[in-house]
Design an enzyme around this catalytic site. Structure first.
Site, PDB file in Angstrom:
ATOM      1  N   GLY A  12       0.773  -1.231   0.000  1.00  0.00           N
ATOM      2  CA  GLY A  12       0.000   0.000   0.000  1.00  0.00           C
ATOM      3  C   GLY A  12       0.805   1.282   0.000  1.00  0.00           C
ATOM      4  O   GLY A  12       0.326   2.319   0.458  1.00  0.00           O
ATOM      5  N   THR A  13       2.031   1.264  -0.527  1.00  0.00           N
ATOM      6  CA  THR A  13       2.810   2.516  -0.555  1.00  0.00           C
ATOM      7  C   THR A  13       2.175   3.525  -1.498  1.00  0.00           C
ATOM      8  O   THR A  13       2.237   4.728  -1.270  1.00  0.00           O
ATOM      9  CB  THR A  13       4.275   2.268  -0.970  1.00  0.00           C
ATOM     10  OG1 THR A  13       4.312   1.761  -2.309  1.00  0.00           O
ATOM     11  CG2 THR A  13       4.957   1.311  -0.012  1.00  0.00           C
ATOM     12  N   ASN A  14       1.545   3.025  -2.577  1.00  0.00           N
ATOM     13  CA  ASN A  14       0.848   3.964  -3.471  1.00  0.00           C
ATOM     14  C   ASN A  14      -0.402   4.515  -2.806  1.00  0.00           C
ATOM     15  O   ASN A  14      -0.747   5.685  -2.975  1.00  0.00           O
ATOM     16  CB  ASN A  14       0.509   3.283  -4.802  1.00  0.00           C
ATOM     17  CG  ASN A  14       1.708   3.260  -5.747  1.00  0.00           C
ATOM     18  OD1 ASN A  14       2.062   4.284  -6.313  1.00  0.00           O
ATOM     19  ND2 ASN A  14       2.334   2.114  -5.866  1.00  0.00           N
ATOM     20  N   ILE A  93      -6.669  -9.076 -12.277  1.00  0.00           N
ATOM     21  CA  ILE A  93      -7.126  -8.437 -13.520  1.00  0.00           C
ATOM     22  C   ILE A  93      -8.648  -8.303 -13.440  1.00  0.00           C
ATOM     23  O   ILE A  93      -9.343  -9.283 -13.188  1.00  0.00           O
ATOM     24  CB  ILE A  93      -6.735  -9.306 -14.739  1.00  0.00           C
ATOM     25  CG1 ILE A  93      -5.207  -9.498 -14.778  1.00  0.00           C
ATOM     26  CG2 ILE A  93      -7.231  -8.674 -16.049  1.00  0.00           C
ATOM     27  CD1 ILE A  93      -4.410  -8.228 -14.931  1.00  0.00           C
ATOM     28  N   LEU A  94      -9.152  -7.108 -13.615  1.00  0.00           N
ATOM     29  CA  LEU A  94     -10.602  -6.894 -13.545  1.00  0.00           C
ATOM     30  C   LEU A  94     -11.263  -7.404 -14.834  1.00  0.00           C
ATOM     31  O   LEU A  94     -10.721  -7.246 -15.923  1.00  0.00           O
ATOM     32  CB  LEU A  94     -10.908  -5.417 -13.341  1.00  0.00           C
ATOM     33  CG  LEU A  94     -10.420  -4.806 -12.024  1.00  0.00           C
ATOM     34  CD1 LEU A  94     -10.725  -3.315 -12.002  1.00  0.00           C
ATOM     35  CD2 LEU A  94     -11.052  -5.520 -10.823  1.00  0.00           C
ATOM     36  N   ASN A 108      -4.936   3.007 -13.210  1.00  0.00           N
ATOM     37  CA  ASN A 108      -3.955   2.078 -12.643  1.00  0.00           C
ATOM     38  C   ASN A 108      -2.560   2.671 -12.748  1.00  0.00           C
ATOM     39  O   ASN A 108      -2.258   3.406 -13.691  1.00  0.00           O
ATOM     40  CB  ASN A 108      -3.998   0.744 -13.415  1.00  0.00           C
ATOM     41  CG  ASN A 108      -2.956  -0.251 -12.912  1.00  0.00           C
ATOM     42  OD1 ASN A 108      -2.887  -0.539 -11.723  1.00  0.00           O
ATOM     43  ND2 ASN A 108      -2.133  -0.758 -13.821  1.00  0.00           N
ATOM     44  N   HIS A 110       1.288   1.646 -13.279  1.00  0.00           N
ATOM     45  CA  HIS A 110       2.124   0.526 -13.707  1.00  0.00           C
ATOM     46  C   HIS A 110       3.577   0.959 -13.587  1.00  0.00           C
ATOM     47  O   HIS A 110       3.938   2.055 -14.061  1.00  0.00           O
ATOM     48  CB  HIS A 110       1.793   0.114 -15.150  1.00  0.00           C
ATOM     49  CG  HIS A 110       2.611  -1.043 -15.630  1.00  0.00           C
ATOM     50  ND1 HIS A 110       2.420  -2.332 -15.169  1.00  0.00           N
ATOM     51  CD2 HIS A 110       3.663  -1.102 -16.484  1.00  0.00           C
ATOM     52  CE1 HIS A 110       3.317  -3.135 -15.739  1.00  0.00           C
ATOM     53  NE2 HIS A 110       4.082  -2.411 -16.533  1.00  0.00           N
TER      54      HIS A 110
HETATM   55  C1  GRF Z   1       4.495  -1.676  -6.921  1.00  0.00           C
HETATM   56  O1  GRF Z   1       5.515  -2.300  -7.688  1.00  0.00           O
HETATM   57  C2  GRF Z   1       3.609  -0.869  -7.846  1.00  0.00           C
HETATM   58  O2  GRF Z   1       4.352  -0.365  -8.922  1.00  0.00           O
HETATM   59  C3  GRF Z   1       2.658  -1.864  -8.372  1.00  0.00           C
HETATM   60  O3  GRF Z   1       2.385  -2.704  -7.244  1.00  0.00           O
HETATM   61  C4  GRF Z   1       3.558  -2.761  -6.394  1.00  0.00           C
HETATM   62  C5  GRF Z   1       3.193  -2.600  -4.942  1.00  0.00           C
HETATM   63  O4  GRF Z   1       2.635  -1.339  -4.758  1.00  0.00           O
HETATM   64  N1  GRF Z   1       1.495  -1.206  -8.917  1.00  0.00           N
HETATM   65  P1  GRF Z   1       2.087  -0.846  -3.300  1.00  0.00           P
HETATM   66  O5  GRF Z   1       3.295  -0.629  -2.437  1.00  0.00           O
HETATM   67  O6  GRF Z   1       1.214  -1.970  -2.742  1.00  0.00           O
HETATM   68  O7  GRF Z   1       1.348   0.411  -3.591  1.00  0.00           O
END
Ligand code: GRF
Length: 212
Positions: A12-14, A93-94, A108, A110
């Site tokens: 979940g960093t994003n 994949i949805l 999304n 990527h």
């Molecule tokens: C990351 O490599 C991101 O690029 C991809 O999923 C991975 C984990 O992301 N979309 P997150 O830390 O769970 O947001």
């Protein structure tokens, strides 16, 4: 105010980048009202809880058919009157049913410059392993609209990141996250919530504003 659902599978960093941007007032006309995880172990759920955002687990394994999963997901999104779905490290994949139900309201992130290093099997660290094996000097990240083709929708934003000679998949992933993903996803989310992205076939147009 547009209502945003973020779909996650991992750390979940994003999602955290989105939450931090929201708290800093950088996601104009949007609020994150729901986090949906594909599995109960996703630490992203903890990040949602820490920030008072409702978290749900909707896992394909819990349903007897893909159709039942689709219906549960669609119902959960409509129940919260979601305007935008953000896939942030979401690894499933949805289906076409879901992507058509929310046509051009799903985006999304990527971790590569689409159309390079994308499509089936290209996710997470695998992307950076392929990048390093290919010898390219530049990679990056892409935010795109989601359709039924993996990484197949119209591109919204991209940002290039240097590949360094001593990179490992892990160091490269970290740099792509820090320099590209965590900047692009909040920006694209804010632009969408301000109705500043228009689509013409596979091309998008973004309305620039001086105060950005
Ligand atoms: C990351 O490599 C991101 O690029 C991809 O999923 C991975 C984990 O992301 N979309 P997150 O830390 O769970 O947001």
């Amino acid at each position: 105010m547009k209502r945003i659902a973020v779909m996650v599978s991992g750390g979940g960093t994003n999602l955290q980048a989105l939450i931090d941007a929201y708290k800093a007032g950088e996601i104009k006309n949007g609020e994150i009202v729901l986090v949906i995880a594909s599995n109960p172990e996703a630490y992203a759920l903890e990040r949602a809880k820490q920030n008072g955002i409702e978290g749900l687990v909707i896992s394909k394994k819990s349903f007897s058919s893909p159709e039942e999963f689709d219906n549960a997901l669609i119902n959960a999104l409509h129940a919260k009157e979601i305007d935008l779905i953000v896939l942030a490290g979401y690894l499933s994949i949805l289906s076409k049913k879901v992507t058509e139900e929310f046509g051009n309201r799903i985006i999304n992130i990527h971790p590569a410059l689409i159309p390079s290093f994308c499509g089936k099997g290209c996710y997470g660290l695998h992307v950076h392993e392929k990048v390093l094996a290919s010898g390219v000097k530049v990679t990056g990240a892409t935010v795109h609209f989601v359709n039924e083709i993996p990484d197949g929708g119209a591109i919204i934003l991209q940002k290039a990141v240097e590949v360094k000679e001593d990179d490992t998949p892990e160091t490269l992933q970290k740099r792509v996250m820090e320099e590209a993903e965590w900047k692009l996803l909040p920006r694209a989310t804010s632009l969408f919530c301000q109705d500043r992205i228009s689509i013409n076939g596979m091309k998008t147009h973004i309305v620039e504003k001086a105060e950005d």
